[in-house]
Design a protein around this motif. Sequence first.
Motif, PDB file in Angstrom:
ATOM      1  N   LEU A 111      26.900 -88.586  21.552  1.00  0.00           N
ATOM      2  CA  LEU A 111      25.713 -89.237  21.001  1.00  0.00           C
ATOM      3  C   LEU A 111      24.436 -88.633  21.577  1.00  0.00           C
ATOM      4  O   LEU A 111      23.507 -88.278  20.838  1.00  0.00           O
ATOM      5  CB  LEU A 111      25.764 -90.740  21.299  1.00  0.00           C
ATOM      6  N   PHE A 112      24.376 -88.494  22.895  1.00  0.00           N
ATOM      7  CA  PHE A 112      23.165 -87.996  23.534  1.00  0.00           C
ATOM      8  C   PHE A 112      22.918 -86.524  23.208  1.00  0.00           C
ATOM      9  O   PHE A 112      21.773 -86.085  23.108  1.00  0.00           O
ATOM     10  CB  PHE A 112      23.242 -88.207  25.045  1.00  0.00           C
ATOM     11  N   GLN A 113      23.989 -85.753  23.004  1.00  0.00           N
ATOM     12  CA  GLN A 113      23.812 -84.358  22.602  1.00  0.00           C
ATOM     13  C   GLN A 113      23.196 -84.273  21.211  1.00  0.00           C
ATOM     14  O   GLN A 113      22.367 -83.397  20.939  1.00  0.00           O
ATOM     15  CB  GLN A 113      25.165 -83.638  22.634  1.00  0.00           C
ATOM     16  N   THR A 114      23.583 -85.198  20.324  1.00  0.00           N
ATOM     17  CA  THR A 114      22.982 -85.251  18.990  1.00  0.00           C
ATOM     18  C   THR A 114      21.500 -85.582  19.083  1.00  0.00           C
ATOM     19  O   THR A 114      20.664 -84.989  18.390  1.00  0.00           O
ATOM     20  CB  THR A 114      23.697 -86.296  18.122  1.00  0.00           C
ATOM     21  N   LEU A 115      21.147 -86.536  19.940  1.00  0.00           N
ATOM     22  CA  LEU A 115      19.745 -86.901  20.120  1.00  0.00           C
ATOM     23  C   LEU A 115      18.947 -85.726  20.688  1.00  0.00           C
ATOM     24  O   LEU A 115      17.780 -85.528  20.340  1.00  0.00           O
ATOM     25  CB  LEU A 115      19.630 -88.123  21.037  1.00  0.00           C
ATOM     26  N   MET A 116      19.572 -84.945  21.556  1.00  0.00           N
ATOM     27  CA  MET A 116      18.885 -83.784  22.120  1.00  0.00           C
ATOM     28  C   MET A 116      18.609 -82.735  21.047  1.00  0.00           C
ATOM     29  O   MET A 116      17.554 -82.099  21.045  1.00  0.00           O
ATOM     30  CB  MET A 116      19.718 -83.184  23.250  1.00  0.00           C
ATOM     31  N   LYS A 117      19.550 -82.559  20.123  1.00  0.00           N
ATOM     32  CA  LYS A 117      19.348 -81.604  19.043  1.00  0.00           C
ATOM     33  C   LYS A 117      18.185 -82.029  18.142  1.00  0.00           C
ATOM     34  O   LYS A 117      17.524 -81.196  17.527  1.00  0.00           O
ATOM     35  CB  LYS A 117      20.628 -81.462  18.216  1.00  0.00           C
ATOM     36  N   LYS A 118      17.949 -83.330  18.073  1.00  0.00           N
ATOM     37  CA  LYS A 118      16.855 -83.861  17.271  1.00  0.00           C
ATOM     38  C   LYS A 118      15.561 -83.992  18.068  1.00  0.00           C
ATOM     39  O   LYS A 118      14.586 -84.569  17.601  1.00  0.00           O
ATOM     40  CB  LYS A 118      17.239 -85.227  16.695  1.00  0.00           C
ATOM     41  N   ASN A 119      15.580 -83.479  19.316  1.00  0.00           N
ATOM     42  CA  ASN A 119      14.405 -83.531  20.197  1.00  0.00           C
ATOM     43  C   ASN A 119      13.972 -84.956  20.510  1.00  0.00           C
ATOM     44  O   ASN A 119      12.794 -85.221  20.749  1.00  0.00           O
ATOM     45  CB  ASN A 119      13.229 -82.751  19.585  1.00  0.00           C
ATOM     46  N   LEU A 120      14.918 -85.879  20.515  1.00  0.00           N
ATOM     47  CA  LEU A 120      14.636 -87.258  20.882  1.00  0.00           C
ATOM     48  C   LEU A 120      15.024 -87.541  22.329  1.00  0.00           C
ATOM     49  O   LEU A 120      14.800 -88.648  22.825  1.00  0.00           O
ATOM     50  CB  LEU A 120      15.392 -88.212  19.952  1.00  0.00           C
ATOM     51  N   LEU A 121      15.594 -86.567  22.997  1.00  0.00           N
ATOM     52  CA  LEU A 121      16.004 -86.696  24.389  1.00  0.00           C
ATOM     53  C   LEU A 121      16.007 -85.308  25.000  1.00  0.00           C
ATOM     54  O   LEU A 121      16.425 -84.350  24.348  1.00  0.00           O
ATOM     55  CB  LEU A 121      17.400 -87.328  24.472  1.00  0.00           C
ATOM     56  N   CYS A 285      -2.905 -92.738  17.232  1.00  0.00           N
ATOM     57  CA  CYS A 285      -1.620 -92.232  16.754  1.00  0.00           C
ATOM     58  C   CYS A 285      -0.552 -92.398  17.837  1.00  0.00           C
ATOM     59  O   CYS A 285      -0.827 -92.287  19.025  1.00  0.00           O
ATOM     60  CB  CYS A 285      -1.736 -90.762  16.387  1.00  0.00           C
ATOM     61  N   SER A 286       0.665 -92.654  17.389  1.00  0.00           N
ATOM     62  CA  SER A 286       1.815 -92.636  18.281  1.00  0.00           C
ATOM     63  C   SER A 286       2.349 -91.214  18.296  1.00  0.00           C
ATOM     64  O   SER A 286       2.727 -90.680  17.257  1.00  0.00           O
ATOM     65  CB  SER A 286       2.895 -93.590  17.783  1.00  0.00           C
ATOM     66  N   VAL A 287       2.386 -90.610  19.462  1.00  0.00           N
ATOM     67  CA  VAL A 287       2.750 -89.200  19.546  1.00  0.00           C
ATOM     68  C   VAL A 287       3.976 -89.055  20.433  1.00  0.00           C
ATOM     69  O   VAL A 287       4.007 -89.517  21.565  1.00  0.00           O
ATOM     70  CB  VAL A 287       1.594 -88.353  20.123  1.00  0.00           C
ATOM     71  N   LEU A 288       5.016 -88.416  19.892  1.00  0.00           N
ATOM     72  CA  LEU A 288       6.227 -88.183  20.644  1.00  0.00           C
ATOM     73  C   LEU A 288       5.994 -87.162  21.752  1.00  0.00           C
ATOM     74  O   LEU A 288       5.110 -86.311  21.663  1.00  0.00           O
ATOM     75  CB  LEU A 288       7.328 -87.671  19.721  1.00  0.00           C
ATOM     76  N   HIS A 289       6.817 -87.282  22.795  1.00  0.00           N
ATOM     77  CA  HIS A 289       6.724 -86.348  23.918  1.00  0.00           C
ATOM     78  C   HIS A 289       6.891 -84.903  23.442  1.00  0.00           C
ATOM     79  O   HIS A 289       6.198 -83.993  23.909  1.00  0.00           O
ATOM     80  CB  HIS A 289       7.801 -86.698  24.950  1.00  0.00           C
ATOM     81  N   GLN A 290       7.814 -84.682  22.487  1.00  0.00           N
ATOM     82  CA  GLN A 290       8.037 -83.331  21.986  1.00  0.00           C
ATOM     83  C   GLN A 290       6.799 -82.791  21.281  1.00  0.00           C
ATOM     84  O   GLN A 290       6.505 -81.590  21.341  1.00  0.00           O
ATOM     85  CB  GLN A 290       9.220 -83.324  21.012  1.00  0.00           C
ATOM     86  N   LYS A 291       6.038 -83.653  20.605  1.00  0.00           N
ATOM     87  CA  LYS A 291       4.829 -83.216  19.920  1.00  0.00           C
ATOM     88  C   LYS A 291       3.762 -82.809  20.940  1.00  0.00           C
ATOM     89  O   LYS A 291       3.057 -81.809  20.754  1.00  0.00           O
ATOM     90  CB  LYS A 291       4.310 -84.345  19.037  1.00  0.00           C
ATOM     91  N   SER A 330      14.853 -81.137  10.697  1.00  0.00           N
ATOM     92  CA  SER A 330      15.886 -81.465   9.713  1.00  0.00           C
ATOM     93  C   SER A 330      16.135 -82.961   9.589  1.00  0.00           C
ATOM     94  O   SER A 330      16.599 -83.426   8.547  1.00  0.00           O
ATOM     95  CB  SER A 330      17.190 -80.752  10.066  1.00  0.00           C
ATOM     96  N   TYR A 331      15.864 -83.745  10.654  1.00  0.00           N
ATOM     97  CA  TYR A 331      16.204 -85.161  10.616  1.00  0.00           C
ATOM     98  C   TYR A 331      15.176 -86.011   9.867  1.00  0.00           C
ATOM     99  O   TYR A 331      15.395 -87.193   9.636  1.00  0.00           O
ATOM    100  CB  TYR A 331      16.380 -85.711  12.033  1.00  0.00           C
TER     101      TYR A 331
END
Length: 541
Positions: A111-121, A285-291, A330-331
């Motif tokens: 699960l966490f590897q999937t989140l990492m691929k989506k830049n959510l972790l 704006c809400s800005v993600l860490h990746q942004k 992609s997500y």
Amino acid sequence: MKAAGMMPGWLSKRVVIQLLFFMIALTVFPFLYVNYQARNPCQYALGTDGCVSGMNYVKNTASGSSVLWKNRLAFSKEHAQLQGDKGASSKLWNAWTTKQWKQKVDGFSALFQTLMKKNLLKPGWKALCLGAREGQPVMALRENGVQDAIGMDKVPFPPLVMYGDIQKQPFPDDVFDFEYSDVFNLVQSPVYFLSEIGRTLKPGGIAVLHVPCDITDKVNDFTSFSCTGSHLLKPLDTIKGLHVERLETVGRHVEMVLRKAYNSVAASLPKGFSTDDAWHASRNCSVLHQKLQAIANAEPLIVDEPRKPWLTLKQNIKNIVYLSNMIDISYHKRHIYVDVGARNYGSSIGGWFKKRYPKQNQTFKIFAIEADTSFESGYRNRKDVTLLPYAAWLQNESLMFGDSRTGDPSFKGAGMGRIQPVVQITGNLEDGKSSTYSKETQHHFKSVQGMDFSAWLLRTVSPHDYTVMKMDVEGTEFDLLPKMFDTGAICLVDELFLECHYNRWQRCCPERTGKYEKTYSDCLQLFETLRTRGVLVHQWW
């Protein structure tokens, strides 16, 4: 007569009672000590670096522990002791050696590897698992590089899981980059639970909640829950600063991704930007860490005004670091490109975006906003483009569209493609002054329909979309962008390619253009403000 050597009855009773108390003490005191340690992990963590001042937070920094964490197949009681928890119970030791425990860790790891691929972790983040059971999600995080991770549950399993109430976290504000839970359907108060997540997340931080489909329990009114996830959104209505990034079905669960609003420090603003309290509250704006990382890694802005902008700015396009080359897009639910001031199809849509923008094999829905009717014919057979024959403006009203091909000196400053309200062209202005354009010149203006661009964007694009925008509006950017900030429409734009118009040097003659009042300094301040506010903007030509 009593037999020799026999104790008196009262003495025998006293010995039995004392022995009984001694046995109780041997049983209860170790249990209380271990429970105290579980509630106060900083009292028994190895070294002094394992605790954060002011909160019960444990970091597993024991020497050599990283090797042992990876070797969990060979876990034994001795291994558990080397992890730094001398007081851990046999229940935890036994759990770490079971096949079922390992399988659950593997599931969380996937699960966490999937989140990492989506830049959510990301590795290196500070993470918290709420309702972490025997520590499987915490172990999975640490094995995937998130070493600064801890779990919290009312049943502690130190050193992976500390004691705590997940509806009343014992942490200060803005601590964690990432929080995860799969017990949202079991909490008694979803509002308190979500409020605490919003409080302890860092600005731009991510929270991921997994809720099983077809919930039958009635703990917090999920009585007829399905995989639509609609019930999940209800508690969020009362929580400020925590917004839904994505809500979708993953297997037999609903996955909700939340992010905390990024409230940046107030920056100096260009002329025309609002500085009222609303700017710093709901309109931020809400800005993600990746942004934020992407903005930091973007090409630097050109600070010094170029003497030959037609060369410098055009060459700068080669230096642009595209957002889609830094993050996974992609997500996102949809992928959208909005060309404001598109002119003809080959100008920027066919000539640049279609050919050069890195799309990660995604299909983009394209909108072309162009008020000049002379370009309409080029879009008639373009089924992949939606043409909006309007002028992007502050509200829905009739406008005058300039045509600079006239030779009238009084027309200087109108410029081809520049829009102005009708009253500024034909009538008296609010300050009592008359229009600067003569009646002979006024016929060079075309009447066009202006649209409230911010309102259109808010209706058309959602936060779940990936939106790229190019803006070339002949100086109107100093009107449109303040409105977009004021309404929050700018928050929907992931990447902006902006041509800023100012009184630049001309190629034809050794003087500045008189078409625009703004200076290069005004433009630079505009770009800096956009990036400070979390918008990845590029200087465009």
